[in-house]
Design a protein around this motif. Sequence first.
Motif, PDB file in Angstrom:
ATOM      1  N   ARG A   1      -9.437 -14.408   6.449  1.00  0.00           N
ATOM      2  CA  ARG A   1      -8.680 -13.364   5.755  1.00  0.00           C
ATOM      3  C   ARG A   1      -8.037 -12.353   6.706  1.00  0.00           C
ATOM      4  N   GLN A   2      -8.366 -12.420   8.007  1.00  0.00           N
ATOM      5  CA  GLN A   2      -7.723 -11.514   8.965  1.00  0.00           C
ATOM      6  C   GLN A   2      -6.207 -11.632   8.892  1.00  0.00           C
ATOM      7  N   HIS A   3      -5.717 -12.827   8.540  1.00  0.00           N
ATOM      8  CA  HIS A   3      -4.274 -13.034   8.451  1.00  0.00           C
ATOM      9  C   HIS A   3      -3.657 -12.248   7.303  1.00  0.00           C
ATOM     10  N   TYR A   4      -4.481 -11.777   6.385  1.00  0.00           N
ATOM     11  CA  TYR A   4      -3.981 -11.055   5.216  1.00  0.00           C
ATOM     12  C   TYR A   4      -4.169  -9.547   5.348  1.00  0.00           C
ATOM     13  N   LEU A   5      -4.422  -9.064   6.556  1.00  0.00           N
ATOM     14  CA  LEU A   5      -4.628  -7.634   6.771  1.00  0.00           C
ATOM     15  C   LEU A   5      -3.482  -7.059   7.591  1.00  0.00           C
ATOM     16  N   THR A   6      -3.050  -5.846   7.214  1.00  0.00           N
ATOM     17  CA  THR A   6      -2.092  -5.140   8.073  1.00  0.00           C
ATOM     18  C   THR A   6      -2.802  -4.137   8.956  1.00  0.00           C
ATOM     19  N   ALA A   7      -4.000  -3.724   8.561  1.00  0.00           N
ATOM     20  CA  ALA A   7      -4.688  -2.670   9.308  1.00  0.00           C
ATOM     21  C   ALA A   7      -6.148  -2.587   8.868  1.00  0.00           C
ATOM     22  N   ILE A   8      -6.918  -1.806   9.628  1.00  0.00           N
ATOM     23  CA  ILE A   8      -8.285  -1.482   9.246  1.00  0.00           C
ATOM     24  C   ILE A   8      -8.522  -0.001   9.502  1.00  0.00           C
ATOM     25  N   THR A   9      -9.525   0.557   8.875  1.00  0.00           N
ATOM     26  CA  THR A   9      -9.965   1.911   9.177  1.00  0.00           C
ATOM     27  C   THR A   9     -11.468   1.962   8.940  1.00  0.00           C
ATOM     28  N   LYS A  10     -12.083   3.076   9.266  1.00  0.00           N
ATOM     29  CA  LYS A  10     -13.530   3.212   9.076  1.00  0.00           C
ATOM     30  C   LYS A  10     -13.798   4.411   8.193  1.00  0.00           C
ATOM     31  N   VAL A  11     -14.593   4.198   7.147  1.00  0.00           N
ATOM     32  CA  VAL A  11     -14.960   5.261   6.218  1.00  0.00           C
ATOM     33  C   VAL A  11     -16.476   5.252   6.068  1.00  0.00           C
ATOM     34  N   ASP A  12     -17.107   6.384   6.365  1.00  0.00           N
ATOM     35  CA  ASP A  12     -18.580   6.481   6.278  1.00  0.00           C
ATOM     36  C   ASP A  12     -19.251   5.340   7.040  1.00  0.00           C
ATOM     37  N   GLU A  13     -18.752   5.089   8.241  1.00  0.00           N
ATOM     38  CA  GLU A  13     -19.290   4.043   9.125  1.00  0.00           C
ATOM     39  C   GLU A  13     -19.105   2.631   8.590  1.00  0.00           C
ATOM     40  N   GLN A  14     -18.287   2.461   7.565  1.00  0.00           N
ATOM     41  CA  GLN A  14     -18.018   1.136   7.029  1.00  0.00           C
ATOM     42  C   GLN A  14     -16.554   0.780   7.262  1.00  0.00           C
ATOM     43  N   ILE A  15     -16.301  -0.440   7.705  1.00  0.00           N
ATOM     44  CA  ILE A  15     -14.932  -0.915   7.923  1.00  0.00           C
ATOM     45  C   ILE A  15     -14.245  -1.118   6.575  1.00  0.00           C
ATOM     46  N   VAL A  16     -13.014  -0.595   6.458  1.00  0.00           N
ATOM     47  CA  VAL A  16     -12.180  -0.812   5.273  1.00  0.00           C
ATOM     48  C   VAL A  16     -10.984  -1.642   5.721  1.00  0.00           C
ATOM     49  N   GLU A  17     -10.746  -2.763   5.038  1.00  0.00           N
ATOM     50  CA  GLU A  17      -9.671  -3.677   5.404  1.00  0.00           C
ATOM     51  C   GLU A  17      -8.467  -3.451   4.491  1.00  0.00           C
ATOM     52  N   ILE A  18      -7.315  -3.125   5.100  1.00  0.00           N
ATOM     53  CA  ILE A  18      -6.095  -2.837   4.341  1.00  0.00           C
ATOM     54  C   ILE A  18      -5.267  -4.109   4.239  1.00  0.00           C
ATOM     55  N   ILE A  19      -5.003  -4.524   3.008  1.00  0.00           N
ATOM     56  CA  ILE A  19      -4.428  -5.839   2.742  1.00  0.00           C
ATOM     57  C   ILE A  19      -2.906  -5.847   2.899  1.00  0.00           C
ATOM     58  N   ASP A  20      -2.396  -6.920   3.499  1.00  0.00           N
ATOM     59  CA  ASP A  20      -0.961  -7.155   3.605  1.00  0.00           C
ATOM     60  C   ASP A  20      -0.501  -7.796   2.296  1.00  0.00           C
ATOM     61  N   VAL A  21      -0.196  -6.961   1.322  1.00  0.00           N
ATOM     62  CA  VAL A  21       0.164  -7.465  -0.007  1.00  0.00           C
ATOM     63  C   VAL A  21       1.471  -8.249   0.038  1.00  0.00           C
ATOM     64  N   GLU A  22       2.374  -7.867   0.944  1.00  0.00           N
ATOM     65  CA  GLU A  22       3.637  -8.601   1.050  1.00  0.00           C
ATOM     66  C   GLU A  22       3.396 -10.060   1.432  1.00  0.00           C
ATOM     67  N   LYS A  23       2.403 -10.316   2.273  1.00  0.00           N
ATOM     68  CA  LYS A  23       2.064 -11.697   2.638  1.00  0.00           C
ATOM     69  C   LYS A  23       1.496 -12.447   1.437  1.00  0.00           C
ATOM     70  N   VAL A  24       0.604 -11.781   0.690  1.00  0.00           N
ATOM     71  CA  VAL A  24       0.023 -12.396  -0.502  1.00  0.00           C
ATOM     72  C   VAL A  24       1.126 -12.789  -1.480  1.00  0.00           C
ATOM     73  N   LEU A  25       2.035 -11.860  -1.750  1.00  0.00           N
ATOM     74  CA  LEU A  25       3.097 -12.123  -2.727  1.00  0.00           C
ATOM     75  C   LEU A  25       4.075 -13.175  -2.230  1.00  0.00           C
ATOM     76  N   SER A  26       4.337 -13.194  -0.919  1.00  0.00           N
ATOM     77  CA  SER A  26       5.293 -14.170  -0.383  1.00  0.00           C
ATOM     78  C   SER A  26       4.772 -15.593  -0.523  1.00  0.00           C
ATOM     79  N   GLU A  27       3.454 -15.753  -0.526  1.00  0.00           N
ATOM     80  CA  GLU A  27       2.880 -17.091  -0.672  1.00  0.00           C
ATOM     81  C   GLU A  27       2.890 -17.551  -2.129  1.00  0.00           C
TER      82      GLU A  27
END
Length: 308
Positions: free
Chosen positions: A129-155
């Motif tokens: 699923r790394q291919h479907y992420l545009t970015a990541i961030t950390k919230v309360d010591e937990q990784i949050v994965e930001i989804i590349d929705v444009e890639k999802v929709l293009s498929e």
Amino acid sequence: MAGILDSVDQRTQLVGENRLEILMFRLAGRQLFAINVFKVQEVLQLPKLTLMPQRHPHVCGVVNLRGQTLPVIDLSQAIGMRPITPSENSTIIVTEYNRSVQAFLVGGVDRILNLNWESILPPPGGAGRQHYLTAITKVDEQIVEIIDVEKVLSEIAPMSTKVSDEKLADPLLAKAVGREVLLVDDSTVALNQLRETMSQLGLRTHSASDGLKALQLLKKWADTGEVMTDKLLMIFTDAEMPEMDGYRLTTEIRNDPRLKDLYVVLHTSLSGSFNEAMVKKVGCDNFLSKFQPDKLVDVIRERLQLDE
């Protein structure tokens, strides 16, 4: 649940300040995911779901929402995780991307969080699923994965990059052949769409995956003594990107005497009326909603006319 998206007017004040708000949610496990709040129209319980014959495997069915028929996409399955089974207690996130509205089936919404783009980092390399992420961030010591929705929709529903023969026949476009443009976007899908369209005009392309990388590249060229308006015909930049967004990038360009006269186009899947106001605020030269090849050519044509 509807109250989670209240006070949108307050959120618009974040744009241009290198800040964003993300809507966090879970899919088929404990991992937190997110998308930009500006792409979200509403969050609600799944209405009656109607199955459609010959639908895409990631599409659960369609729902009718205030007279509008929307596809419901299993976002978990779409990014390579196990599917979510729809039920009357399921949650959907209704979003608008690239002038289309769709709903994403999710496991549950967590909260909205206000962040600085500098805390949003490019995703790590890797498979799955790394291919479907545009970015990541950390919230309360937990990784949050930001989804590349444009890639999802293009498929699910690929967009055409083909420029119409009528547009390509314009003699003014001959002046574009061999010229260079800089493309700035954190979505690999969006960059590829732009490259494919630009290649039909004979334009040479450079690319950067966020505003900070683009600014560093521009300054590097300027440091060698290049006249930047001679080197680059124009810049196309997305609005929302890790580390530095397109609004801040434009502001930085306008504040550097060597770069300030560059022609900057905001090219984004965010809503048009909102961005037209932001274009004036930060000093972009033009605005274009993703993804419209013929209108992209119109914008390039407008730029070429300035040289006549």
